[in-house]
Write a protein that holds these residues in place. Structure first.
Motif, PDB file in Angstrom:
ATOM      1  N   SER A 129      17.396  44.900  29.656  1.00 14.60           N
ATOM      2  CA  SER A 129      18.068  44.344  28.482  1.00 14.60           C
ATOM      3  C   SER A 129      18.197  42.837  28.623  1.00 14.60           C
ATOM      4  O   SER A 129      18.498  42.317  29.699  1.00 14.60           O
ATOM      5  N   THR A 130      17.974  42.116  27.533  1.00 19.71           N
ATOM      6  CA  THR A 130      18.175  40.664  27.538  1.00 19.71           C
ATOM      7  C   THR A 130      19.576  40.291  27.059  1.00 19.71           C
ATOM      8  O   THR A 130      19.880  39.118  26.935  1.00 19.71           O
ATOM      9  N   ASP A 131      20.414  41.288  26.828  1.00 16.29           N
ATOM     10  CA  ASP A 131      21.823  41.057  26.484  1.00 16.29           C
ATOM     11  C   ASP A 131      22.592  40.966  27.802  1.00 16.29           C
ATOM     12  O   ASP A 131      23.200  41.932  28.255  1.00 16.29           O
ATOM     13  N   VAL A 132      22.544  39.800  28.431  1.00 20.59           N
ATOM     14  CA  VAL A 132      23.098  39.606  29.764  1.00 20.59           C
ATOM     15  C   VAL A 132      24.575  39.238  29.700  1.00 20.59           C
ATOM     16  O   VAL A 132      25.057  38.710  28.705  1.00 20.59           O
ATOM     17  N   LYS A 133      25.288  39.524  30.778  1.00 27.23           N
ATOM     18  CA  LYS A 133      26.728  39.255  30.841  1.00 27.23           C
ATOM     19  C   LYS A 133      27.024  37.775  31.066  1.00 27.23           C
ATOM     20  O   LYS A 133      27.937  37.230  30.486  1.00 27.23           O
TER      21      LYS A 133
ATOM     22  N   ALA B 288      13.855  37.879  38.498  1.00 28.77           N
ATOM     23  CA  ALA B 288      14.766  38.739  39.255  1.00 28.77           C
ATOM     24  C   ALA B 288      15.855  39.183  38.282  1.00 28.77           C
ATOM     25  O   ALA B 288      16.486  38.344  37.639  1.00 28.77           O
ATOM     26  N   VAL B 289      16.044  40.489  38.161  1.00 29.44           N
ATOM     27  CA  VAL B 289      17.028  41.058  37.245  1.00 29.44           C
ATOM     28  C   VAL B 289      18.161  41.649  38.079  1.00 29.44           C
ATOM     29  O   VAL B 289      17.958  42.591  38.842  1.00 29.44           O
ATOM     30  N   TYR B 290      19.357  41.059  37.941  1.00 30.28           N
ATOM     31  CA  TYR B 290      20.544  41.550  38.638  1.00 30.28           C
ATOM     32  C   TYR B 290      21.330  42.405  37.660  1.00 30.28           C
ATOM     33  O   TYR B 290      21.615  41.981  36.542  1.00 30.28           O
ATOM     34  N   TYR B 291      21.687  43.610  38.069  1.00 30.31           N
ATOM     35  CA  TYR B 291      22.288  44.580  37.156  1.00 30.31           C
ATOM     36  C   TYR B 291      23.417  45.332  37.844  1.00 30.31           C
ATOM     37  O   TYR B 291      23.676  45.141  39.028  1.00 30.31           O
TER      38      TYR B 291
ATOM     39  N   TYR C 273      10.923  56.748  31.184  1.00 25.16           N
ATOM     40  CA  TYR C 273       9.747  55.912  31.384  1.00 25.16           C
ATOM     41  C   TYR C 273       9.567  55.028  30.182  1.00 25.16           C
ATOM     42  O   TYR C 273       9.376  55.540  29.088  1.00 25.16           O
ATOM     43  N   PRO C 274       9.662  53.751  30.361  1.00 28.53           N
ATOM     44  CA  PRO C 274      10.027  53.062  31.604  1.00 28.53           C
ATOM     45  C   PRO C 274      11.508  53.233  31.917  1.00 28.53           C
ATOM     46  O   PRO C 274      12.308  53.539  31.042  1.00 28.53           O
ATOM     47  N   ALA C 275      11.843  53.006  33.185  1.00 29.85           N
ATOM     48  CA  ALA C 275      13.250  53.043  33.589  1.00 29.85           C
ATOM     49  C   ALA C 275      13.987  51.929  32.857  1.00 29.85           C
ATOM     50  O   ALA C 275      13.418  50.875  32.580  1.00 29.85           O
ATOM     51  N   ILE C 276      15.257  52.166  32.518  1.00 30.10           N
ATOM     52  CA  ILE C 276      16.005  51.210  31.704  1.00 30.10           C
ATOM     53  C   ILE C 276      17.172  50.624  32.496  1.00 30.10           C
ATOM     54  O   ILE C 276      17.960  51.357  33.083  1.00 30.10           O
ATOM     55  N   LEU C 277      17.256  49.294  32.469  1.00 28.65           N
ATOM     56  CA  LEU C 277      18.376  48.562  33.052  1.00 28.65           C
ATOM     57  C   LEU C 277      19.192  48.014  31.886  1.00 28.65           C
ATOM     58  O   LEU C 277      18.817  47.024  31.271  1.00 28.65           O
ATOM     59  N   ASN C 278      20.287  48.693  31.535  1.00 31.76           N
ATOM     60  CA  ASN C 278      21.102  48.284  30.383  1.00 31.76           C
ATOM     61  C   ASN C 278      22.157  47.256  30.725  1.00 31.76           C
ATOM     62  O   ASN C 278      22.372  46.307  29.997  1.00 31.76           O
ATOM     63  N   ASP C 279      22.860  47.454  31.814  1.00 32.77           N
ATOM     64  CA  ASP C 279      23.997  46.609  32.162  1.00 32.77           C
ATOM     65  C   ASP C 279      23.519  45.447  33.038  1.00 32.77           C
ATOM     66  O   ASP C 279      23.819  45.381  34.224  1.00 32.77           O
ATOM     67  N   VAL C 280      22.770  44.531  32.432  1.00 34.10           N
ATOM     68  CA  VAL C 280      22.191  43.404  33.160  1.00 34.10           C
ATOM     69  C   VAL C 280      23.216  42.277  33.246  1.00 34.10           C
ATOM     70  O   VAL C 280      23.807  41.881  32.244  1.00 34.10           O
TER      71      VAL C 280
END
Length: 116
Positions: free
Chosen positions: A65-69, A84-87, A95-102
Motif C-alpha cells: 500500500s502507498t497509504d503510508v503512516k 524497502a517497505v517497512y510494515y 497472490y500477490p501477498a499484500i502489505l496493508n499496514d505500511v
C-alpha cells in the motif's frame, strides 16, 4: 479543580506526543521487505523480492500500500526502483501477498542505476 484539569490536559498532551514514531524508530523496529518495483498501481506498488535482498521472504511478489503512516516516506515510484517497505508485520496471504499496514517506504536504489 483547576489543578486537576491542568494535570489532565498535560497528561493528554504527553500521551499524544509520545505516540508519534520517527523514521529511525520505524526502520529500527519494523519488519522490512526489499524489492524492485515491477508495477505502480492505484494505491499500491507491486514489488518483486529475491532471496539475496530479503532472505526471510525469499522470492516473491508483494503488493504494498502507498497509504503510508509516516509522511516522510517516499511517495513517487518508478518501475525498476529498488525500495524497502517497512510494515506492521502482517502479510495478507494471497497472490500477490499484500502489505496493508505500511509504515514507511524508502528508496534503496533508483531505477536504471547499476551497483558494482
Amino acid at each position: 479543580m483547576k489543578r486537576k484539569t491542568v494535570a489532565l490536559v498535560l497528561l493528554c498532551l504527553l500521551l499524544f506526543t509520545g505516540c508519534t514514531q520517527s523514521m529511525d524508530d520505524v526502520i529500527t523496529h519494523s519488519p522490512c521487505v526489499v524489492g524492485v518495483v515491477e508495477e505502480v498501481g492505484d494505491g499500491c506498488i507491486y514489488i518483486l523480492t529475491n532471496a539475496e535482498d530479503s532472505p526471510a521472504y525469499g522470492n516473491g511478489l508483494y503488493c504494498a500500500s502507498t497509504d503510508v503512516k509516516l509522511k516522510d516516506s517516499m511517495t513517487h515510484f518508478s518501475v525498476g526502483d529498488k525500495v524497502a517497505v517497512y510494515y506492521s508485520g502482517v502479510i495478507l496471504e494471497s497472490y500477490p501477498a499484500i502489505l496493508n499496514d505500511v509504515q514507511v517506504i524508502t528508496l534503496v536504489e533508483p531505477a536504471g542505476r547499476e551497483t558494482e
